[in-house]
Design an enzyme around this catalytic site. Sequence first.
Site, mmCIF file in Angstrom:
data_model
loop_
_atom_site.group_PDB
_atom_site.id
_atom_site.type_symbol
_atom_site.label_atom_id
_atom_site.label_comp_id
_atom_site.label_asym_id
_atom_site.label_seq_id
_atom_site.Cartn_x
_atom_site.Cartn_y
_atom_site.Cartn_z
ATOM 1 N N HIS A 120 92.476 -0.725 54.271
ATOM 2 C CA HIS A 120 92.735 -0.577 52.828
ATOM 3 C C HIS A 120 92.404 0.830 52.352
ATOM 4 C CE1 HIS A 120 92.748 -5.026 52.806
ATOM 5 N NE2 HIS A 120 91.703 -4.889 53.600
ATOM 6 N N SER A 176 103.413 27.829 47.547
ATOM 7 C CA SER A 176 103.996 27.376 46.284
ATOM 8 C C SER A 176 104.553 28.584 45.548
ATOM 9 C CB SER A 176 102.904 26.705 45.450
ATOM 10 O OG SER A 176 103.200 26.817 44.076
ATOM 11 N N LYS A 182 98.093 27.544 47.066
ATOM 12 C CA LYS A 182 98.600 26.339 47.729
ATOM 13 C C LYS A 182 99.046 26.569 49.166
ATOM 14 C CE LYS A 182 99.403 22.753 46.251
ATOM 15 N NZ LYS A 182 100.251 22.064 45.302
ATOM 16 N N GLU A 202 105.801 16.124 55.034
ATOM 17 C CA GLU A 202 106.424 15.363 53.938
ATOM 18 C C GLU A 202 107.890 15.075 54.235
ATOM 19 O OE1 GLU A 202 104.240 16.630 49.875
ATOM 20 O OE2 GLU A 202 105.018 18.289 51.041
#
Length: 459
Positions: free
Chosen positions: A156, A277, A283, A290
């Site tokens: 979980h 970024s 970043k 992804e």
Amino acid sequence: MAKAWGGRFHQVTDPRVEAFTESISFDRRLYAVDIRGSMAHATMLAHCGLITAEERDQICAHLDQIGEEIAAGSFEFRQDLEDIHMHIENALITRIGDVGRKLHTGRSRNDQVSTDLKLYTRDAIDDLDGLLLELQRAFLERCELDAGVIMPGYTHLQRAQPVLAAHYWLAYVEKFQRDRERLADCRKRVNVSPLGAAALAGTSLPIDRELTARLLGFDAVAANSLDVSSDRDYLVEFVFCLSLISTHLSTWAEEWILWFTTEFSFLRLPDAYTTGSSIMPQKRNPDVLELIRGRTARVVAAVPQLLVLLKSLPMAYNRDLQEDKLGMFGALDALRPCLELAPAIIVGAELRREKIEARLEDGFLDATALMEYLIRKGVPMRTGHETVGRLVAHCEARGCRLADVPMAELREACSLISEDVLQVLGTVNANRALQSFGSGGERSVSGQVLAWKERLRGS
Ligand code: ARG
């Protein structure tokens, strides 16, 4: 432009219909397997006396040449010739006339297209197997890089029990092994020859289907011409295999995206596989991971696409089947680059051991070990569970760990606790205590690492 095989027609085809019905824009990639299939077919026709040996040689030599021209990019593709099968046959006829007009004896595009697809899928399976092996080897390499590192295991997404980092890596090795086995099983059904089923009913000509099957490396000949003309089960199975591989890759990508966050800080990703970024100078984004996760959508979508395509088709060939290639090629093209990129990311990443270790005592990763200690002392499991649960609540209230609770208080919680409890308290001890086969402890994991090294050495 006159209609191909236009004997029974009075009108030429509307160019918009040609544009609507063509498949050459996406089936040209079948050219090499189409030529392989046609050469085997011509060889069989000569063997059965349906063409002469000279005609066979002429056909094969020109097919070879056509293949070279397509590979070199000098072959002209046209919209009025529907697909790759028509292009190659048409080129052959243009070059050698009546001899070329004999190639299609005893076959139809219906068995031809399925033969091509099966040869293509078989090659793709063999290629994917190699890529999956490289992926497994990358995870195995990580086992060495991270030897001895203990990590929190989660359920979980809550801290649960401590496992060795290698246990994580071998979990992926297992998943991708099942994927390889599934592909190998799918290959069995792919590797049955449709060639010679002709349009749907077989043929009155004396062809030898065993021979073409053997020449093309098929293990068997499909026994029912109706079935095989409509059969695309093997493509559904194949894209399902692809979608599960993609799902496994996606779960790995997701896990590493989480681990790469400042919140987790478990992982460093190589610069070559992260991006910046446009506005936030600090970043470093895990875009490759992804997109591996994102590609899954395209791959998985091919499964319902094919099932829906097939679900209402009466026997045998229906033109709907032309769409089968779009789903399969799309899924394959989405997945293959993910498999190519993943190993470099896996071996190029670095676990941030200091960060992982610094928080290893958070989250009561040793609670289950303590409960199992009580069980070994003769406490019924449910009672042990409650006892440790109370101790954890007590620690939470005080802001301490189980290992910080004084011995007297532990004894108060359960009189069977003695000094030897110190051997299971603390995350490192709790991990060491794991001993069952397949567990995340040292003995089990090092045995599995050795076994996998042996297993993946050759194949
Ligand atoms: N372009 C067709 C396909 O890809 C080839 C088979 C056509 N057969 C037919 N009977 N029209 O499925």
